[in-house]
Design a protein around this motif. Structure first.
Motif, PDB file in Angstrom:
ATOM      1  N   ARG A 131       0.817  -1.213   0.000  1.00  0.00           N
ATOM      2  CA  ARG A 131       0.000   0.000   0.000  1.00  0.00           C
ATOM      3  C   ARG A 131       0.855   1.269   0.000  1.00  0.00           C
ATOM      4  O   ARG A 131       0.521   2.265  -0.658  1.00  0.00           O
ATOM      5  N   LEU A 132       1.984   1.229   0.729  1.00  0.00           N
ATOM      6  CA  LEU A 132       2.820   2.419   0.885  1.00  0.00           C
ATOM      7  C   LEU A 132       4.010   2.448  -0.071  1.00  0.00           C
ATOM      8  O   LEU A 132       4.761   3.426  -0.092  1.00  0.00           O
ATOM      9  N   GLY A 133       4.205   1.384  -0.838  1.00  0.00           N
ATOM     10  CA  GLY A 133       5.310   1.362  -1.788  1.00  0.00           C
ATOM     11  C   GLY A 133       6.670   1.191  -1.155  1.00  0.00           C
ATOM     12  O   GLY A 133       7.666   1.754  -1.623  1.00  0.00           O
ATOM     13  N   VAL A 134       6.735   0.392  -0.089  1.00  0.00           N
ATOM     14  CA  VAL A 134       7.977   0.146   0.649  1.00  0.00           C
ATOM     15  C   VAL A 134       8.369  -1.318   0.471  1.00  0.00           C
ATOM     16  O   VAL A 134       7.507  -2.192   0.364  1.00  0.00           O
ATOM     17  N   LYS A 135       9.667  -1.608   0.469  1.00  0.00           N
ATOM     18  CA  LYS A 135      10.165  -2.982   0.409  1.00  0.00           C
ATOM     19  C   LYS A 135      10.636  -3.425   1.792  1.00  0.00           C
ATOM     20  O   LYS A 135      11.232  -2.628   2.534  1.00  0.00           O
ATOM     21  N   VAL A 136      10.370  -4.684   2.119  1.00  0.00           N
ATOM     22  CA  VAL A 136      10.830  -5.274   3.375  1.00  0.00           C
ATOM     23  C   VAL A 136      11.786  -6.409   3.026  1.00  0.00           C
ATOM     24  O   VAL A 136      11.386  -7.414   2.433  1.00  0.00           O
ATOM     25  N   ALA A 137      13.048  -6.242   3.388  1.00  0.00           N
ATOM     26  CA  ALA A 137      14.103  -7.204   3.040  1.00  0.00           C
ATOM     27  C   ALA A 137      14.444  -8.044   4.262  1.00  0.00           C
ATOM     28  O   ALA A 137      14.878  -7.518   5.290  1.00  0.00           O
ATOM     29  N   LEU A 138      14.256  -9.350   4.158  1.00  0.00           N
ATOM     30  CA  LEU A 138      14.502 -10.281   5.249  1.00  0.00           C
ATOM     31  C   LEU A 138      15.931 -10.784   5.172  1.00  0.00           C
ATOM     32  O   LEU A 138      16.338 -11.378   4.175  1.00  0.00           O
ATOM     33  N   GLU A 139      16.686 -10.563   6.241  1.00  0.00           N
ATOM     34  CA  GLU A 139      18.122 -10.839   6.241  1.00  0.00           C
ATOM     35  C   GLU A 139      18.425 -12.271   6.661  1.00  0.00           C
ATOM     36  O   GLU A 139      17.823 -12.791   7.603  1.00  0.00           O
ATOM     37  N   ASN A 140      19.392 -12.885   5.986  1.00  0.00           N
ATOM     38  CA  ASN A 140      19.862 -14.202   6.402  1.00  0.00           C
ATOM     39  C   ASN A 140      20.814 -14.093   7.583  1.00  0.00           C
ATOM     40  O   ASN A 140      21.791 -13.352   7.552  1.00  0.00           O
ATOM     41  N   LEU A 141      20.471 -14.811   8.658  1.00  0.00           N
ATOM     42  CA  LEU A 141      21.365 -15.012   9.798  1.00  0.00           C
ATOM     43  C   LEU A 141      21.380 -16.509  10.061  1.00  0.00           C
ATOM     44  O   LEU A 141      21.452 -17.278   9.108  1.00  0.00           O
ATOM     45  N   TRP A 142      21.273 -16.924  11.332  1.00  0.00           N
ATOM     46  CA  TRP A 142      21.077 -18.341  11.648  1.00  0.00           C
ATOM     47  C   TRP A 142      19.567 -18.573  11.679  1.00  0.00           C
ATOM     48  O   TRP A 142      18.961 -18.787  12.711  1.00  0.00           O
ATOM     49  N   ASN A 143      18.943 -18.461  10.518  1.00  0.00           N
ATOM     50  CA  ASN A 143      17.475 -18.442  10.441  1.00  0.00           C
ATOM     51  C   ASN A 143      16.961 -18.991   9.110  1.00  0.00           C
ATOM     52  O   ASN A 143      15.844 -18.650   8.704  1.00  0.00           O
ATOM     53  N   LEU A 144      17.747 -19.830   8.445  1.00  0.00           N
ATOM     54  CA  LEU A 144      17.420 -20.194   7.071  1.00  0.00           C
ATOM     55  C   LEU A 144      16.082 -20.919   6.964  1.00  0.00           C
ATOM     56  O   LEU A 144      15.341 -20.725   5.991  1.00  0.00           O
ATOM     57  N   THR A 145      15.733 -21.736   7.946  1.00  0.00           N
ATOM     58  CA  THR A 145      14.445 -22.423   7.898  1.00  0.00           C
ATOM     59  C   THR A 145      13.302 -21.426   7.872  1.00  0.00           C
ATOM     60  O   THR A 145      12.364 -21.545   7.056  1.00  0.00           O
ATOM     61  N   ASN A 146      13.370 -20.433   8.734  1.00  0.00           N
ATOM     62  CA  ASN A 146      12.315 -19.413   8.783  1.00  0.00           C
ATOM     63  C   ASN A 146      12.341 -18.513   7.558  1.00  0.00           C
ATOM     64  O   ASN A 146      11.295 -18.148   7.015  1.00  0.00           O
ATOM     65  N   LEU A 147      13.533 -18.145   7.112  1.00  0.00           N
ATOM     66  CA  LEU A 147      13.657 -17.298   5.929  1.00  0.00           C
ATOM     67  C   LEU A 147      13.076 -17.997   4.707  1.00  0.00           C
ATOM     68  O   LEU A 147      12.283 -17.405   3.949  1.00  0.00           O
ATOM     69  N   ALA A 148      13.448 -19.251   4.497  1.00  0.00           N
ATOM     70  CA  ALA A 148      12.948 -20.008   3.348  1.00  0.00           C
ATOM     71  C   ALA A 148      11.425 -20.135   3.412  1.00  0.00           C
ATOM     72  O   ALA A 148      10.732 -19.972   2.393  1.00  0.00           O
ATOM     73  N   TYR A 149      10.898 -20.415   4.593  1.00  0.00           N
ATOM     74  CA  TYR A 149       9.454 -20.590   4.753  1.00  0.00           C
ATOM     75  C   TYR A 149       8.701 -19.311   4.388  1.00  0.00           C
ATOM     76  O   TYR A 149       7.727 -19.348   3.619  1.00  0.00           O
ATOM     77  N   VAL A 150       9.150 -18.186   4.908  1.00  0.00           N
ATOM     78  CA  VAL A 150       8.443 -16.924   4.650  1.00  0.00           C
ATOM     79  C   VAL A 150       8.515 -16.556   3.171  1.00  0.00           C
ATOM     80  O   VAL A 150       7.508 -16.165   2.568  1.00  0.00           O
ATOM     81  N   LEU A 151       9.681 -16.690   2.563  1.00  0.00           N
ATOM     82  CA  LEU A 151       9.797 -16.325   1.150  1.00  0.00           C
ATOM     83  C   LEU A 151       8.976 -17.256   0.258  1.00  0.00           C
ATOM     84  O   LEU A 151       8.502 -16.840  -0.798  1.00  0.00           O
TER      85      LEU A 151
END
Length: 263
Positions: A131-151
């Motif tokens: 709605r606001l034209g903003v990007k949200v970038a999810l950073e890789n840390l020790w979180n690959l399972t969660n990162l992969a799931y959300v993307l």
């Protein structure tokens, strides 16, 4: 274009910090977006003055980094989870208000498996970002399972990937994150895997193969800045100006490698 994380160490007034970043040759900055880690000793939210001061120094603002202290709360079905979700929503609104394109966010780590309510919060963030034209970038840390799931679960052009080179090398060196998620790349955090903190060293001072890394970044066709996220933790013998001068030299080397796709 080359940029640097603005809170790279040293006790410097914010205005002086931005002037020094500009004087050594950086084009822009990534802003830490909270009063945490001693950034704002007043407690008044003075970090919100950062965009104006950075722009007055002649710097482009590439993105803001959302607070990380409570990052694991996002999946929780309680008031702490709601508070963190509200914090991220406010960050998206702040990006729109201050005309900053992107917010970088940490997802919970591997000890905190994703939940339905957490995914719903991400989807709410996506709706607001669209709605606001903003990007949200999810950073890789020790979180690959969660990162992969959300993307995989959130099909939004406003939810994407922040590639962190040092975290990649440190936590998942055998995973080709840029091949997996390069099509959704929205931000870079470039630093080496080295030193007493095992991360956030200046590029070329650690274990990362920078020729390969920059070639892989170039292959994604990402057009954003070559962005340095180094800290002075193992460079305390250098003055702030000397550290920045070294950082800008390293950034230019990375930019050259990135521009030469056949390196």
């Amino acid at each position: 274009m080359i940029t640097i994380y603005d809170w790279f160490g040293y006790e410097l007034p914010i205005k002086e910090r931005y002037q020094a970043i500009k004087e050594v040759g950086f084009d822009g900055v990534m802003l830490w977006w909270s009063d945490g880690f001693g950034r704002d000793h007043s407690g008044r939210g003075d970090y919100r003055n950062g965009p104006q001061m950075a722009r007055e120094a002649g710097l482009f603002i590439e993105n803001i980094h959302a607070p990380v202290q409570n990052q694991n709360d996002l999946w929780l079905d309680n008031l702490d989870g709601e508070a963190l979700a509200d914090c991220y929503l406010q960050g998206i609104a702040d990006c729109a208000e201050f005309e900053i394109s992107t917010m970088v966010v940490h997802l919970p780590d591997e000890n905190h498996p994703h939940t339905a309510i957490g995914l719903d919060r991400i989807k709410t963030m996506a709706d607001m970002a669209e709605r606001l034209g903003v990007k949200v970038a999810l950073e890789n840390l020790w979180n690959l399972t969660n990162l992969a799931y959300v993307l995989e679960q959130v099909d939004s052009k406003r939810i994407g990937f922040c590639y962190d080179s040092g975290h990649h090398d440190h936590y998942y060196p055998d995973q080709d994150l840029l091949s997996l998620y390069g099509s959704r790349l929205m931000a870079l955090h470039l630093h080496d895997d080295n030193g007493s903190h095992a991360q956030h060293g200046l590029p070329f001072d650690g274990s990362i193969d920078w020729s390969t890394t920059m070639k892989n970044i170039a292959a994604t066709n990402y057009t954003g800045a070559t962005a340095i996220e180094a800290m002075n933790w193992d460079y305390e013998a250098l003055t702030a100006k000397e550290f920045l001068q070294e950082a800008v030299r390293r950034a230019k080397r990375l930019e050259t490698l990135r521009q030469n796709k056949n390196n």
